[in-house]
Design an enzyme around this catalytic site. Structure first.
Site, PDB file in Angstrom:
ATOM      1  N   HIS A 146      -1.632  -5.521   1.201  1.00 28.29           N
ATOM      2  CA  HIS A 146      -2.839  -6.315   0.970  1.00 28.29           C
ATOM      3  C   HIS A 146      -2.384  -7.701   0.475  1.00 28.29           C
ATOM      4  CE1 HIS A 146      -6.921  -7.368  -0.713  1.00 28.29           C
ATOM      5  NE2 HIS A 146      -6.081  -7.909  -1.756  1.00 28.29           N
ATOM      6  N   LYS A 167       0.750  -1.035  -0.073  1.00 26.54           N
ATOM      7  CA  LYS A 167      -0.047   0.094   0.105  1.00 26.54           C
ATOM      8  C   LYS A 167       0.874   1.377  -0.027  1.00 26.54           C
ATOM      9  CE  LYS A 167      -3.952  -2.463   2.259  1.00 26.54           C
ATOM     10  NZ  LYS A 167      -4.837  -2.500   3.391  1.00 26.54           N
ATOM     11  N   ASN A 200      -2.137  -0.039   7.260  1.00 29.84           N
ATOM     12  CA  ASN A 200      -1.583  -1.296   7.473  1.00 29.84           C
ATOM     13  C   ASN A 200      -0.499  -2.028   6.456  1.00 29.84           C
ATOM     14  OD1 ASN A 200      -3.716  -1.993   5.732  1.00 29.84           O
ATOM     15  ND2 ASN A 200      -4.810  -3.461   7.296  1.00 29.84           N
TER      16      ASN A 200
END
Ligand code: IDP
Length: 160
Positions: A126, A20, A123
């Protein structure tokens, strides 16, 4: 169907992974690829791109009714992502295990989210959550000719 299954199961299972924008900005690209390589997974597709909101809305369509959906699409389109396809035995599950839980606070040390991030909204990575969603996500993010099937000469040292 039989042909497709034999090409996409067993050691030929594939999963979609995206580093990300926070992962790219925080210079985690090499570290993350290194972990999957050392595990023995095979990289069959990779590109750096700024994903459009249109692509990301489709990618996260299952979450469209969640309150964070709009923020999630904005976050994911706020910078470059590294989109990858990895192949190997049980690769979908293996990659999810190596990534950790959705919430980094619940991810164990040694997992990517456990080691490198703090909050669910940043976070870092993915990974597809099932073989079916992996197939959908791979076809959403990659054209067939962008994936390379290459003979893994280390295969005999990785698989029985
Ligand atoms: P996953 O990425 O671990 O498969 P999903 O539930 O599919 O988790 O959620 C997709 C992404 O949406 C998460 O990775 C995270 O970036 C974001 N997300 C999930 N839950 C929340 C939340 O409660 N607040 C903000 N973002 C969230």
């Amino acid at each position: 169907a039989g042909l497709f299954q034999s090409a996409c199961s067993g050691a030929n299972e594939r999963t979609f992974v995206a580093i990300k924008p926070d992962g790219v900005h925080r210079r985690l690209v090499g570290e993350i690829i290194r972990r999957f390589e050392r595990k023995g997974l095979q990289l069959v597709g990779m590109k750096l791109l700024q994903a459009s909101e249109e692509l990301l809305k489709e990618h996260y369509v299952a979450l469209r009714d969640r309150p964070f959906y709009g923020r999630l699409v904005k976050y994911m389109s706020s910078g470059p992502v590294v989109a990858m396809v990895w192949q190997g035995l049980d690769v979908v599950k293996t990659v999810r295990t190596m990534i950790g839980e959705t919430n980094p606070a619940e991810s164990r040390p040694g997992t990517i989210r456990g080691d490198f991030c703090v909050e669910v909204s940043k976070n870092v990575i993915h990974g597809s959550d099932s073989v079916e969603s992996a197939q959908q996500e791979i076809s959403l993010w990659f054209r067939p000719e962008e994936l390379t099937c290459w003979e893994d000469t280390a295969e005999h040292w990785i698989y029985a």
